[in-house]
Scaffold this motif. Structure first.
Motif, PDB file in Angstrom:
ATOM      1  N   MET B 225       0.828  -1.209   0.000  1.00 18.16           N
ATOM      2  CA  MET B 225       0.000   0.000   0.000  1.00 18.16           C
ATOM      3  C   MET B 225       0.867   1.266   0.000  1.00 18.16           C
ATOM      4  SD  MET B 225      -3.206   0.050  -0.312  1.00 18.16           S
ATOM      5  CE  MET B 225      -4.029   1.426   0.385  1.00 18.16           C
ATOM      6  N   LEU B 226       1.779   1.336   0.948  1.00 16.82           N
ATOM      7  CA  LEU B 226       2.535   2.581   1.128  1.00 16.82           C
ATOM      8  C   LEU B 226       3.634   2.769   0.083  1.00 16.82           C
ATOM      9  CD1 LEU B 226       2.795   2.700   5.022  1.00 16.82           C
ATOM     10  CD2 LEU B 226       1.267   3.999   3.553  1.00 16.82           C
ATOM     11  N   LYS B 227       4.307   1.685  -0.267  1.00 16.68           N
ATOM     12  CA  LYS B 227       5.469   1.819  -1.147  1.00 16.68           C
ATOM     13  C   LYS B 227       5.099   1.808  -2.631  1.00 16.68           C
ATOM     14  CE  LYS B 227      10.269   0.381  -1.082  1.00 16.68           C
ATOM     15  NZ  LYS B 227      11.193  -0.696  -0.766  1.00 16.68           N
ATOM     16  N   HIS B 228       4.116   0.977  -2.978  1.00 16.73           N
ATOM     17  CA  HIS B 228       3.806   0.827  -4.401  1.00 16.73           C
ATOM     18  C   HIS B 228       2.503   1.518  -4.817  1.00 16.73           C
ATOM     19  CE1 HIS B 228       7.142  -1.920  -4.871  1.00 16.73           C
ATOM     20  NE2 HIS B 228       6.743  -2.526  -3.739  1.00 16.73           N
ATOM     21  N   VAL B 229       1.410   1.118  -4.160  1.00 18.99           N
ATOM     22  CA  VAL B 229       0.090   1.649  -4.570  1.00 18.99           C
ATOM     23  C   VAL B 229       0.029   3.159  -4.371  1.00 18.99           C
ATOM     24  CG1 VAL B 229      -2.388   1.582  -4.083  1.00 18.99           C
ATOM     25  CG2 VAL B 229      -1.066  -0.526  -4.125  1.00 18.99           C
ATOM     26  N   MET B 230       0.393   3.609  -3.192  1.00 17.89           N
ATOM     27  CA  MET B 230       0.297   5.032  -2.866  1.00 17.89           C
ATOM     28  C   MET B 230       1.075   5.882  -3.874  1.00 17.89           C
ATOM     29  SD  MET B 230      -1.017   7.063  -0.549  1.00 17.89           S
ATOM     30  CE  MET B 230      -1.045   6.842   1.208  1.00 17.89           C
ATOM     31  N   ARG B 231       2.305   5.452  -4.168  1.00 18.74           N
ATOM     32  CA  ARG B 231       3.154   6.234  -5.072  1.00 18.74           C
ATOM     33  C   ARG B 231       2.509   6.401  -6.459  1.00 18.74           C
ATOM     34  NH1 ARG B 231       9.352   4.598  -5.889  1.00 18.74           N
ATOM     35  NH2 ARG B 231       9.572   5.761  -3.979  1.00 18.74           N
ATOM     36  N   ASN B 232       1.977   5.323  -6.982  1.00 20.15           N
ATOM     37  CA  ASN B 232       1.374   5.408  -8.318  1.00 20.15           C
ATOM     38  C   ASN B 232       0.027   6.123  -8.315  1.00 20.15           C
ATOM     39  OD1 ASN B 232       3.429   4.131  -9.868  1.00 20.15           O
ATOM     40  ND2 ASN B 232       2.870   2.205  -8.893  1.00 20.15           N
ATOM     41  N   ALA B 233      -0.722   5.880  -7.227  1.00 17.19           N
ATOM     42  CA  ALA B 233      -2.044   6.527  -7.153  1.00 17.19           C
ATOM     43  C   ALA B 233      -1.914   8.032  -6.960  1.00 17.19           C
ATOM     44  CB  ALA B 233      -2.849   5.921  -6.008  1.00 17.19           C
ATOM     45  N   LEU B 234      -0.762   8.444  -6.454  1.00 15.38           N
ATOM     46  CA  LEU B 234      -0.591   9.879  -6.176  1.00 15.38           C
ATOM     47  C   LEU B 234      -0.523  10.744  -7.433  1.00 15.38           C
ATOM     48  CD1 LEU B 234       1.795  10.224  -3.106  1.00 15.38           C
ATOM     49  CD2 LEU B 234      -0.555  10.984  -3.310  1.00 15.38           C
ATOM     50  N   ILE B 235      -0.127  10.125  -8.554  1.00 15.64           N
ATOM     51  CA  ILE B 235       0.046  10.935  -9.784  1.00 15.64           C
ATOM     52  C   ILE B 235      -1.270  11.640 -10.173  1.00 15.64           C
ATOM     53  CG2 ILE B 235       0.621  10.834 -12.262  1.00 15.64           C
ATOM     54  CD1 ILE B 235       3.145  10.414 -10.717  1.00 15.64           C
ATOM     55  N   PRO B 236      -2.387  10.920 -10.355  1.00 22.08           N
ATOM     56  CA  PRO B 236      -3.630  11.647 -10.684  1.00 22.08           C
ATOM     57  C   PRO B 236      -4.098  12.543  -9.536  1.00 22.08           C
ATOM     58  CG  PRO B 236      -4.071   9.298 -10.358  1.00 22.08           C
ATOM     59  CD  PRO B 236      -2.592   9.453 -10.388  1.00 22.08           C
ATOM     60  N   ILE B 237      -3.792  12.132  -8.300  1.00 23.99           N
ATOM     61  CA  ILE B 237      -4.224  12.958  -7.159  1.00 23.99           C
ATOM     62  C   ILE B 237      -3.485  14.300  -7.174  1.00 23.99           C
ATOM     63  CG2 ILE B 237      -4.167  13.105  -4.623  1.00 23.99           C
ATOM     64  CD1 ILE B 237      -4.686  10.030  -4.650  1.00 23.99           C
ATOM     65  N   ILE B 305       8.234  11.980  -7.400  1.00 26.24           N
ATOM     66  CA  ILE B 305       7.574  10.772  -6.885  1.00 26.24           C
ATOM     67  C   ILE B 305       7.997   9.538  -7.659  1.00 26.24           C
ATOM     68  CG2 ILE B 305       5.315   9.635  -6.685  1.00 26.24           C
ATOM     69  CD1 ILE B 305       4.126  12.365  -6.114  1.00 26.24           C
ATOM     70  N   ASP B 306       8.043   9.692  -8.967  1.00 26.81           N
ATOM     71  CA  ASP B 306       8.358   8.534  -9.809  1.00 26.81           C
ATOM     72  C   ASP B 306       9.520   8.876 -10.743  1.00 26.81           C
ATOM     73  OD1 ASP B 306       8.431   6.354 -11.403  1.00 26.81           O
ATOM     74  OD2 ASP B 306       6.294   6.364 -11.915  1.00 26.81           O
ATOM     75  N   PRO B 307      10.702   8.450 -10.396  1.00 25.21           N
ATOM     76  CA  PRO B 307      11.879   8.825 -11.195  1.00 25.21           C
ATOM     77  C   PRO B 307      11.805   8.339 -12.649  1.00 25.21           C
ATOM     78  CG  PRO B 307      12.507   7.799  -9.119  1.00 25.21           C
ATOM     79  CD  PRO B 307      11.044   7.615  -9.257  1.00 25.21           C
TER      80      PRO B 307
END
Lengths: 595, 312
Positions: B225-237, B305-307
Motif C-alpha cells: 500500500m505505502l510503497k507501491h500503490v500510494m506512489r502510483n495513485a498519487l500521480i492523478p491525485i 515521486i516517480d523517477p
C-alpha cells in the motif's frame, strides 16, 4: 498646600478637556450593515447611498435635517441661521459659524484648520470640475452665475479654483453667497445633500491620487479603516464641536417621544465607533442581527425573513407587528416608507410604443391597466409596499396624498380599449398594429431571480392583452446604454429622492432631460411649461396646483407605469437608544448603546 | 531539469499573450460600458464622453491593448474604475483571506479524503466501502448552498458554536474564529467527491498486475500500500490538487458572500458587474500565471515521486 491645589486644578482641567475631547464612549461600537460596498468618501466623486451615509457622518453640509421633525424639516447645520434668500429667489447668503474645525490631519501641517466660507466655494466648484467627472454634477450644471464660463475655460482640464466667480463666492471669511442663474426657492434642500459637504483644499491636494480613501471633514466621525466592499470603521472625531441633542419630539409618534426624552441634553456623538459590515446575502444579515453581531438592520428585515419575523394582518398587510419571539427578546421595530417610486417606462421615441397619438396612448394605457400591481405587491413585496398614485412620493414636498393617478387594473377594459383603436387580434392569436403590421414589445430586465418573478407577471399581463412580449436581459449598464441609444422599448427602474423636493421627481418627465434623468424621452410642451413655471415657485399651493396638472398629464399620456414604494421594517436591538428612522439621515450620530 | 524549467518558462509568454488577447476581445465585446455606472445620475453625453476619455476608452483598440501589455510587463494595473483604489492594494488586501480559506480547505480535504479513500480501497467491496460510497453519493448530490445555509443556521445561529459572519484583523483571530465554520462546510462539500476520486485511483492501482506480483512475492499489505500503490495513485491525485490550487487566488464566491470573508472571489464578481476592467485584468493575469506555475510544479513533483517520469 499650594502644590496640591495646583495639582488638583491641573487634574480637573485635564479631566474637563478629556471629556471635551471624547464626549463619545470610545468603548462602544455601533455595528450596522450595508447591502453593498461604498464607492468612496470624496463627496464630489460619489453618489451611492452607502457612501453618502458615511460622508454624512464625516463631513458637514451647510444645512441639515431636524432628526425628529416629520414631515422632514431643513435646519441650519454649520451656519448661524437659514440662508437669506433674495426677493427674486436667486441669491442665497449663509453666515458660517466661527470656531468649527476640520479633524486633525497631516495635510494641515500640525495647525488647527477652521472651516470657512472659501471651503464651501471650493467644494461646490469641484462638482463642476471635468477632471473629477462628478456623478452629482447634474445638481449644479448651469445653476450658478458665471460658472459655465469658468468650466468652458478649463476645457477637459482642472478648474481654476482661484478665479472668483459671481455664482459661488465668499464675501468674507464666514459669509458665503450663491447667485443662481434662475429663480429657485427650493435650492436649500439640494444644499443639504452630502455632495455639498465642505472639504479642505489642502487635503484634496495632499491626497490627490486617492481622495476617496482620505476623507477629512468637520463632522462627528473620522474614517478609521476602509476595506472596500467589506468593512468600514469610523471613530469619533475628538475635535468635533460641542453639539447637544435638543430636537423636539413629534408627539404623535411614541418612538420620537422616547428618543427626545432619553437623548435630551446629551452631547453628540455618544457612541465612540461605528463598524459597517458589507453583507450582501440576506440569511447572514438576518442571523447576524439575531445573534447580536449587528445592532441595527438599516435596510430592514430581509424579504425572506418577513413571514417569520412579522405578524402581518391579512386584511391590511401594512399593519404588522413583530413576532412575539422577537418582541420578547426586546427587539424594537420601526417602519420606514422609502422616499422613492418604482416604475416601468416606455421609450417615447420608439415607433411602436412611443408617440403622442391616440392609438399609442391607448396601447401604453392598456399595458398599464393589465399589470396586476396589487398582486405584485402582495406576492413579490409580501405586502410591504404601497402603490404609487402620484409622481412624487409621500414625505417629499409636492406630494398629493389625495391623488389616485396610477393606472387601475382592469384587463377587460384594456382589451376593449385596444379593440376600439384598431389593434386587431391576428391568426396567430396576437394583436397587430392598427395598420396591420406585427406588434411585439421588448422589455429590458436584469438577471436576478427577483427579475424573473416580475417578468412572469408581465408575461401574464401581455398574454391577457394578446400582445407579444420579449425580454432583453442584461447588466444595468448595458440596459442603460441601450435605453439611451433608443434600443429599449420598456424597462423598469426605481428613483430614490436625492433631496426631498418634488422637483427631484418631476425632472424625470421634463423634455430637455430626455435620455438623462428623463428615461422615457417624454417631451410634452404643456408639461415642460408647467415644470419651468414650478421651478420658480416655492413649495405651496401655487406650485402644488402645477404639480397636480403635471401628474395628470403623465397619467394621460402614460409614458411611465408607476409601480410601488417599498416599506421597510427597521429593527434595532433592545440596548439601542436614540435611534429614529429618518427618510434621509442615517441617524448614527444620535445613537447610544446601553450594553 | 533546469533546462526544462527554462523552456516551460518561455512557453508561458505566448500562453499569457493568448489569454490577454482573449480577455481583451471578450471585454470589448461583452464587458459593458463603465461610463454609465460612473456617471450616476449625470448621464449627459458630455459627461459620458469625459468619463470614457478619463478611462482611456476613447483610444483606439490597439492603443488600449498596448497599455494592457505594458501593465502586465510592469504588473501595475493602475486604479480600480469603480472605487479608484490602486488595484495592487485591492489584490494585496484580498489575496490573504482567499488563500487562508482555500489553502486550509484544500489541505484538510486532501488529508481527510486520502485517509478515507485509502481505507475504503483497502477494504474494497466491504460494507464499510459501500457505506462510504453511498454516503459520498448522497453528499455530492446536495448543493453547496444548502450546506452553507444549513450550517450557518444550525451551527452558528442555533448552536452558537461559531460567529454567523465576519472577519477580524489578526491571522489567529481569523484562523481560529472566522475560518472554522466555512472550512467545516467546505470539507462537507469536497470530501465526498475527493474520496470517491481518490478511491478509484487506489482501487485501480490495487488491481494492477504489479500488486499481484508483489503479493505473490510475499510482501506485506502495508508495504504494498505505502510503497507501491500510494506512489502510483498519487500521480492523478497530484494533478487534481495542482489544478485546484491556483484557484486559491480567486477564492470561493459563495463562502465569501455568506461569511463576509474579504477575499478575491467576491471582488471578481463585483468587478465584472461594474465593468471594472483594471481589476478583471489583474486577477485574470495573476490566475493565469498561477495556473502555469502550478502546472509546472505538478510536472516536477511527478518526477520526484516517480523517477521513471521523463521531463521533455
Amino acid at each position: 498646600m499650594k502644590r496640591t491645589l495646583y495639582k488638583a486644578i491641573l487634574f480637573s482641567t485635564a479631566l474637563a478637556s478629556s471629556s471635551l475631547l471624547y464626549a463619545a464612549d470610545m468603548s462602544k461600537t455601533l455595528r450596522v450593515e450595508f447591502d453593498a460596498g461604498a464607492t468612496g468618501f470624496d463627496p464630489a466623486k460619489v453618489s451611492d447611498g452607502y457612501s453618502n451615509d458615511v460622508n454624512e457622518n464625516i463631513y458637514d453640509t451647510l444645512l441639515t435635517y431636524d432628526y425628529l421633525a416629520r414631515p422632514i424639516k431643513i435646519i441650519p447645520n454649520v451656519v448661524e441661521d437659514m440662508p437669506k434668500i433674495s426677493n427674486d429667489g436667486k441669491t442665497y447668503t449663509f453666515k458660517i459659524k466661527p470656531g468649527i474645525y476640520f479633524a486633525d490631519d497631516p495635510a494641515f501641517k500640525g495647525k488647527k484648520r477652521e472651516l470657512v466660507a472659501a471651503d464651501f466655494v471650493y467644494s461646490i466648484k469641484r462638482l463642476l470640475d471635468k477632471t473629477i467627472n462628478s456623478p452629482q454634477s447634474y445638481l449644479v450644471d448651469g445653476k450658478f452665475v458665471g460658472v459655465d464660463e469658468l468650466v468652458k475655460q478649463a476645457g477637459q482640464g482642472p478648474l481654476n479654483y482661484d478665479t472668483e466667480v459671481e455664482g459661488i463666492k465668499a464675501l468674507d471669511k464666514y459669509t458665503l453667497q450663491l447667485n443662481l442663474t434662475d429663480v429657485n426657492y427650493n435650492f436649500a434642500t439640494i444644499l443639504a445633500m452630502p455632495a455639498f459637504s465642505a472639504v479642505a483644499r489642502e487635503v484634496v491636494e495632499t491626497y490627490a491620487e486617492n481622495t476617496n480613501a482620505h476623507p477629512v471633514g468637520t463632522g462627528p466621525y473620522m474614517l478609521k479603516e476602509w476595506k472596500p466592499g467589506s468593512k468600514i470603521t469610523l471613530t469619533a472625531n475628538p475635535g468635533f464641536r460641542k453639539e447637544v441633542f435638543n430636537f423636539k419630539a413629534d408627539k404623535s409618534d411614541p418612538v420620537s417621544v422616547a428618543v427626545a426624552k432619553e437623548m435630551k441634553g446629551k452631547v453628540i456623538p455618544q457612541t465612540g465607533n461605528i463598524e459597517i459590515s458589507v453583507i450582501e446575502e440576506e440569511q447572514p444579515k438576518w442571523l447576524a442581527f439575531l445573534n447580536q453581531q449587528l445592532d441595527i438592520l438599516l435596510r430592514g428585515i430581509p424579504q425572506p425573513a418577513l413571514k417569520e419575523a412579522l405578524i402581518i394582518n391579512p386584511e391590511n398587510p401594512l399593519d404588522v407587528k413583530l413576532a412575539p419571539k422577537y418582541a420578547d427578546m426586546g427587539i424594537q421595530m420601526q417602519r420606514k416608507k422609502m422616499l422613492e417610486i418604482t416604475f416601468y417606462f416606455f421609450n417615447m421615441k420608439d415607433p411602436v410604443v412611443g408617440g403622442y397619438s391616440a392609438d399609442k396612448i391607448a396601447l401604453r394605457r392598456a399595458i398599464a391597466m393589465a399589470f396586476p400591481r396589487q398582486e405584485t405587491i402582495a406576492r413579490i413585496r409580501r405586502g410591504q409596499a404601497v402603490p404609487v398614485e402620484y409622481a412624487i412620493p409621500e414625505g417629499v414636498a409636492g406630494h398629493n396624498p389625495k391623488a389616485r393617478d396610477g393606472a387601475k387594473f382592469d384587463p377587460a377594459k384594456a382589451n376593449a380599449l385596444l379593440d376600439a383603436v384598431g389593434y386587431k387580434i391576428g391568426a396567430d392569436g396576437y394583436r397587430t398594429l392598427p395598420d396591420g403590421s406585427p406588434l411585439s414589445v421588448e422589455m429590458g430586465t436584469g438577471t436576478a431571480a427577483i427579475d424573473r418573478e416580475w417578468n412572469e407577471y408581465w408575461q401574464q399581463a401581455f398574454d391577457s392583452l394578446h400582445l407579444k412580449l420579449t425580454f432583453k436581459t442584461g447588466k444595468w449598464s448595458e440596459l442603460s446604454k441601450a435605453n439611451r441609444e433608443g434600443k429599449l422599448q420598456m424597462w423598469s427602474l426605481a428613483w430614490a429622492a436625492d433631496y426631498p423636493d418634488g422637483e427631484n421627481f418631476m425632472q424625470m418627465f421634463y423634455g430637455p432631460n430626455g435620455g438623462d434623468s428623463n428615461f422615457a424621452f417624454f417631451d410634452l410642451p404643456a408639461f415642460n411649461q408647467y415644470y419651468e413655471e414650478a421651478l420658480k415657485l416655492p413649495n405651496g399651493n401655487k406650485r402644488q396646483s402645477l404639480y397636480d396638472k403635471m401628474d395628470k398629464l403623465i397619467a394621460q399620456y402614460q409614458p411611465y407605469i408607476f409601480s410601488d414604494t417599498r416599506v421597510r421594517s427597521i429593527v434595532t436591538q433592545s440596548y439601542v437608544h436614540g435611534f429614529k428612522t429618518h427618510p434621509i439621515l442615517s441617524g448614527w450620530r444620535y445613537v447610544e448603546l446601553d450594553k | 531539469m533546469f533546462s526544462y524549467i527554462i523552456r516551460r518558462g518561455w512557453q508561458m509568454i505566448p500562453t499569457l499573450l493568448g489569454v490577454m488577447l482573449l480577455l481583451f476581445a471578450l471585454y470589448n465585446l461583452v464587458g459593458g460600458d463603465p461610463s454609465y455606472i460612473l456617471a450616476g445620475k449625470s448621464l449627459s453625453n458630455e459627461m459620458l464622453a469625459s468619463i470614457r476619455a478619463q478611462l482611456g476608452l476613447d483610444k483606439s483598440l490597439p492603443e488600449q491593448f498596448f497599455i494592457f501589455v505594458k501593465q502586465v510587463v510592469t504588473m501595475d494595473f493602475g486604479t480600480s474604475w469603480s472605487t479608484q483604489q490602486p488595484v495592487s492594494d485591492i489584490i494585496n488586501n484580498r489575496i490573504g483571506p482567499s488563500i487562508m480559506l482555500i489553502l486550509t480547505w484544500q489541505i484538510c480535504s486532501l488529508f481527510v479524503s486520502l485517509i478515507f479513500a485509502a481505507s475504503v480501497a483497502y477494504f474494497n467491496g466491504s460494507i464499510y466501502d459501500r457505506a462510504v460510497t453511498i454516503l459520498s453519493t448522497i453528499a455530492m448530490s446536495i448543493s453547496i448552498l444548502v450546506y452553507i445555509i444549513a450550517g450557518q443556521y444550525f451551527l452558528a445561529y442555533k448552536m452558537q458554536w461559531f460567529p454567523v459572519y465576519g472577519w477580524g484583523n489578526g491571522f489567529w483571530e481569523n484562523f481560529l474564529i472566522y475560518i472554522p465554520l466555512p472550512l467545516l462546510i467546505g470539507l462537507a462539500v469536497s470530501i465526498a467527491p475527493d474520496t470517491r476520486f481518490y478511491r478509484t485511483c487506489f482501487v485501480e492501482e490495487m488491481n494492477s498486475d504489479y500488486v499481484r506480483t508483489a503479493k505473490a512475492k510475499g510482501l506485506s499489505e502495508q508495504t504494498i500500500m505505502l510503497k507501491h500503490v500510494m506512489r502510483n495513485a498519487l500521480i492523478p491525485i497530484i494533478t487534481s490538487v495542482m489544478t485546484a490550487l491556483p484557484y486559491m487566488i480567486t477564492g470561493s464566491v459563495l463562502m465569501e458572500r455568506f461569511f463576509g470573508i474579504p477575499g478575491l472571489g467576491n471582488e471578481i464578481l463585483k468587478a465584472v458587474d461594474s465593468s471594472d476592467f483594471p481589476v478583471i485584468k489583474a486577477i485574470t493575469i495573476y490566475l493565469v500565471i498561477a495556473v502555469m506555475i502550478f502546472n509546472l510544479l505538478a510536472d516536477l513533483i511527478y518526477k520526484l515521486i516517480d523517477p521513471r517520469v521523463q521531463l521533455h
